[in-house]
Design an enzyme around this catalytic site. Structure first.
Site, mmCIF file in Angstrom:
data_model
loop_
_atom_site.group_PDB
_atom_site.id
_atom_site.type_symbol
_atom_site.label_atom_id
_atom_site.label_comp_id
_atom_site.label_asym_id
_atom_site.label_seq_id
_atom_site.Cartn_x
_atom_site.Cartn_y
_atom_site.Cartn_z
ATOM 1 C CG HIS A 194 -0.200 -0.200 2.519
ATOM 2 N ND1 HIS A 194 0.205 -1.453 2.940
ATOM 3 C CD2 HIS A 194 0.213 0.666 3.481
ATOM 4 C CE1 HIS A 194 0.814 -1.350 4.105
ATOM 5 N NE2 HIS A 194 0.843 -0.070 4.455
ATOM 6 C CG HIS A 245 1.095 5.019 4.536
ATOM 7 N ND1 HIS A 245 0.408 4.913 5.724
ATOM 8 C CD2 HIS A 245 1.820 3.876 4.429
ATOM 9 C CE1 HIS A 245 0.701 3.766 6.314
ATOM 10 N NE2 HIS A 245 1.560 3.112 5.544
HETATM 11 P P1 AMP Z 1 2.144 0.008 7.419
HETATM 12 O O1 AMP Z 1 2.582 0.150 8.849
HETATM 13 O O2 AMP Z 1 2.882 0.847 6.437
HETATM 14 O O3 AMP Z 1 2.083 -1.466 7.024
HETATM 15 O O4 AMP Z 1 0.672 0.583 7.376
HETATM 16 C C1 AMP Z 1 -0.458 -0.141 7.730
HETATM 17 C C2 AMP Z 1 -1.525 0.879 8.003
HETATM 18 O O5 AMP Z 1 -2.781 0.211 7.937
HETATM 19 C C3 AMP Z 1 -1.443 1.511 9.391
HETATM 20 O O6 AMP Z 1 -1.284 2.917 9.249
HETATM 21 C C4 AMP Z 1 -2.772 1.134 10.049
HETATM 22 O O7 AMP Z 1 -3.304 2.172 10.820
HETATM 23 C C5 AMP Z 1 -3.641 0.824 8.846
HETATM 24 N N1 AMP Z 1 -4.722 -0.126 9.092
HETATM 25 C C6 AMP Z 1 -4.644 -1.325 9.714
HETATM 26 N N2 AMP Z 1 -5.857 -1.926 9.733
HETATM 27 C C7 AMP Z 1 -6.706 -1.091 9.094
HETATM 28 C C8 AMP Z 1 -8.101 -1.130 8.782
HETATM 29 N N3 AMP Z 1 -8.872 -2.162 9.154
HETATM 30 N N4 AMP Z 1 -8.642 -0.096 8.109
HETATM 31 C C9 AMP Z 1 -7.885 0.966 7.752
HETATM 32 N N5 AMP Z 1 -6.565 1.059 8.009
HETATM 33 C C10 AMP Z 1 -5.984 0.057 8.678
#
Ligand code: AMP
Ligand code: ZN
Length: 144
Positions: free
Chosen positions: A98, A100
């Site tokens: 993903h 951000h």
């Molecule tokens: P990363 O740490 O780059 O892998 O980012 C993962 C992101 O996913 C984090 O910023 C979390 O807050 C977000 N996240 C995890 N679960 C969910 C969810 N169910 N809906 C929306 N965002 C999520």
């Protein structure tokens, strides 16, 4: 294995979806760094940046550009970060690739890394290490 972003992409789990088409979904991060913090994911599961096929990545980055503009303008942000964390050491917590999109404001916060200084000749040595890999694997990038 259960993947939260696969579940969001297929509608099995709820999310505040901002945009979707057949390949890509964009939705609000549940734990935002700033309000409007958005995630853009391919609907198919790839673990990280290095494993997303080129054609999928192209679609993803084009949509990320479009959504980043929309987030910046609608949040009246001064700027934004587009980042991707890859691997535990880089802060990756969800192993479904993903981007951000984080809206930024002039007075919000500073990312303050401990900057390194290259010693004499070290910059060339680091560059050589990376160039060796690039020349060895360049044919993959060129599609050969
Ligand atoms: P990363 O740490 O780059 O892998 O980012 C993962 C992101 O996913 C984090 O910023 C979390 O807050 C977000 N996240 C995890 N679960 C969910 C969810 N169910 N809906 C929306 N965002 C999520
Ligand atoms: Zn997934």
């Amino acid at each position: 294995m259960e993947c939260i972003f696969c579940n969001i992409a297929t509608g099995k789990s709820e999310a505040e979806i901002l945009f979707e088409d057949e390949n890509v979904a964009a939705f609000l991060d549940i734990q935002p760094v700033n309000y409007g913090h958005t995630l853009v994911v391919p609907k198919k599961h790839y673990d990280n940046f290095l494993t997303v096929p080129k054609d999928e990545l192209e679609k993803l980055i084009n949509i990320t550009q479009f959504i980043a503009g929309a987030v910046k303008r609608s949040m009246n942000a001064d700027g934004f970060n587009v980042i991707s964390n890859n691997g535990d050491s880089a802060g990756q917590t969800v192993y479904h690739f993903h981007f951000h999109i984080i809206p930024r404001f002039t007075t919000d916060f500073d990312f303050k890394p401990n900057f390194k200084t290259y010693g004499t000749g070290a910059m060339r040595e680091y560059a050589d290490q990376i160039r060796t890999f690039i020349s060895k694997y360049r044919n993959i990038y060129d599609g050969g």
